[in-house]
Write a protein that holds these residues in place. Structure first.
Motif, PDB file in Angstrom:
ATOM      1  N   ASP A   1       0.823  -1.207   0.000  1.00 30.38           N
ATOM      2  CA  ASP A   1       0.000   0.000   0.000  1.00 30.38           C
ATOM      3  C   ASP A   1       0.863   1.266   0.000  1.00 30.38           C
ATOM      4  OD1 ASP A   1      -2.920  -1.061   1.939  1.00 30.38           O
ATOM      5  OD2 ASP A   1      -2.088  -1.716   0.046  1.00 30.38           O
TER       6      ASP A   1
ATOM      7  N   ASN B   1       2.275   2.492  -2.856  1.00 31.93           N
ATOM      8  CA  ASN B   1       2.048   3.174  -4.126  1.00 31.93           C
ATOM      9  C   ASN B   1       0.577   3.074  -4.501  1.00 31.93           C
ATOM     10  OD1 ASN B   1       4.930   3.799  -5.008  1.00 31.93           O
ATOM     11  ND2 ASN B   1       5.033   1.590  -4.623  1.00 31.93           N
ATOM     12  N   GLU B   2       0.052   4.138  -5.107  1.00 27.82           N
ATOM     13  CA  GLU B   2      -1.369   4.174  -5.459  1.00 27.82           C
ATOM     14  C   GLU B   2      -1.552   4.718  -6.865  1.00 27.82           C
ATOM     15  OE1 GLU B   2      -5.524   6.441  -4.108  1.00 27.82           O
ATOM     16  OE2 GLU B   2      -3.636   6.903  -3.132  1.00 27.82           O
ATOM     17  N   GLU B   3      -2.560   4.186  -7.547  1.00 29.53           N
ATOM     18  CA  GLU B   3      -2.944   4.690  -8.867  1.00 29.53           C
ATOM     19  C   GLU B   3      -4.464   4.618  -8.960  1.00 29.53           C
ATOM     20  OE1 GLU B   3      -1.642   4.005 -13.569  1.00 29.53           O
ATOM     21  OE2 GLU B   3      -0.950   2.631 -12.001  1.00 29.53           O
ATOM     22  N   GLN B   4      -5.088   5.661  -9.461  1.00 30.65           N
ATOM     23  CA  GLN B   4      -6.544   5.697  -9.585  1.00 30.65           C
ATOM     24  C   GLN B   4      -6.953   5.808 -11.044  1.00 30.65           C
ATOM     25  OE1 GLN B   4      -8.015   8.893  -7.119  1.00 30.65           O
ATOM     26  NE2 GLN B   4      -7.823   7.696  -5.250  1.00 30.65           N
TER      27      GLN B   4
ATOM     28  N   TYR C   1      -9.371  -1.835  -5.490  1.00 31.13           N
ATOM     29  CA  TYR C   1     -10.552  -1.355  -4.764  1.00 31.13           C
ATOM     30  C   TYR C   1     -11.546  -0.733  -5.734  1.00 31.13           C
ATOM     31  CZ  TYR C   1      -7.805  -1.942  -0.503  1.00 31.13           C
ATOM     32  OH  TYR C   1      -7.058  -2.469   0.519  1.00 31.13           O
TER      33      TYR C   1
ATOM     34  N   TRP D   1     -16.079   0.293  -1.896  1.00 24.89           N
ATOM     35  CA  TRP D   1     -14.668  -0.032  -1.792  1.00 24.89           C
ATOM     36  C   TRP D   1     -14.408  -1.526  -1.625  1.00 24.89           C
ATOM     37  CZ3 TRP D   1     -11.280   3.402  -3.399  1.00 24.89           C
ATOM     38  CH2 TRP D   1     -11.640   4.744  -3.387  1.00 24.89           C
TER      39      TRP D   1
ATOM     40  N   SER E   1     -12.857  -5.016  -2.374  1.00 25.53           N
ATOM     41  CA  SER E   1     -11.476  -5.187  -2.801  1.00 25.53           C
ATOM     42  C   SER E   1     -11.118  -6.649  -3.059  1.00 25.53           C
ATOM     43  CB  SER E   1     -10.521  -4.623  -1.747  1.00 25.53           C
ATOM     44  OG  SER E   1     -10.596  -5.381  -0.551  1.00 25.53           O
TER      45      SER E   1
ATOM     46  N   ALA F   1      -9.170   2.174  -7.404  1.00 26.38           N
ATOM     47  CA  ALA F   1      -7.770   2.453  -7.103  1.00 26.38           C
ATOM     48  C   ALA F   1      -7.023   1.147  -6.941  1.00 26.38           C
ATOM     49  CB  ALA F   1      -7.648   3.299  -5.835  1.00 26.38           C
TER      50      ALA F   1
ATOM     51  N   TYR G   1      -3.284  -0.491  -5.288  1.00 27.01           N
ATOM     52  CA  TYR G   1      -2.184  -0.240  -4.355  1.00 27.01           C
ATOM     53  C   TYR G   1      -1.186  -1.395  -4.465  1.00 27.01           C
ATOM     54  CZ  TYR G   1      -5.396   3.106  -2.199  1.00 27.01           C
ATOM     55  OH  TYR G   1      -6.249   4.147  -1.976  1.00 27.01           O
ATOM     56  N   TRP G   2       0.103  -1.101  -4.353  1.00 26.67           N
ATOM     57  CA  TRP G   2       1.127  -2.143  -4.374  1.00 26.67           C
ATOM     58  C   TRP G   2       2.348  -1.712  -3.570  1.00 26.67           C
ATOM     59  CZ3 TRP G   2       0.050   1.204  -8.281  1.00 26.67           C
ATOM     60  CH2 TRP G   2       1.098   1.979  -8.789  1.00 26.67           C
TER      61      TRP G   2
END
Length: 206
Positions: free
Chosen positions: A115, A117-120, A157, A163, A165, A203, A205-206
């Motif tokens: 969690d 890094n995030e990308e939406q 998510y 949300w 997941s 979104a 996350y990694w």
């Protein structure tokens, strides 16, 4: 009168030539087609000639497809010999294939979701069982991303579904559409969204 007719003919020829020139400039034959019928699978032989090995079927139930910009990104992958491409639920390309070299290089780079890094953006689904995968592995928890290393574990998510997941692993390359960040296998997509919707906003996350 003859001069007038000659002038009209000349202008017509110029217009046709200009249109042809513009079309030729916009048609990049070095890159894979940006859009085809969902589910279509194409292959390129050693001479980079295209063959449709599976014809997709239009799904009228994809409710969200009209809301998403399906204009292809400028970073469409270039055509390579023996390349296989699968088109996802909204008709965007996902590059697949059996690359043992890529598998061996990436096998020791398994990353756990932290969690950090995030990308939406928009997430879609595709048939991961058609034509192999770019990593050489097929799995119901597989997904496609343009740049993340193969086997990276990603948490997904769905913003539109409270949300909800699930977790996937990056096994393919794609999607090549503006605003889209991930293509999940149909099995993984169904855990967080209705496959008939075709796409959701969320979104990763990694």
């Amino acid at each position: 009168m003859k001069k007038a007719k000659s002038f009209v003919c000349l202008m017509t020829l110029l217009c046709v030539a200009q249109s042809t020139s513009v079309f030729a400039k916009n048609l990049d034959t070095k890159k894979v087609p940006s859009h085809m019928t969902p589910g279509t699978v194409i292959q390129y032989n050693s001479n980079k000639q295209m063959k449709v090995v599976k014809q997709g079927a239009v799904k009228n139930t994809l409710k969200a497809s009209a809301k998403v910009n399906t204009t292809a990104s400028t970073d469409l992958p270039e055509i390579k010999s023996n390349m296989t491409v699968v088109y996802d639920a909204l008709g965007a390309p996902v590059v697949v294939g059996n690359s043992s070299a890529a598998k061996s290089v990436q096998a020791n780079k398994v990353l756990k979701a932290s969690d950090s890094n995030e990308e939406q953006g928009y997430v879609s689904w595709y048939d991961i069982w058609s034509g192999g995968t770019a990593s050489g592995d097929q799995a119901s928890d597989g997904a496609a991303h343009k740049t993340l290393p193969f086997y990276t574990q990603v948490s997904v998510y769905n913003e539109n579904n409270n949300w909800a997941s699930t977790s996937v692993r990056i096994l393919d390359r794609g999607p090549y559409v503006s605003g889209r960040i991930l293509d999940m296998s149909q099995e993984s997509f169904s855990k967080v969204a209705n496959t008939d919707d075709g796409v959701f906003y969320g979104a990763i996350y990694w």
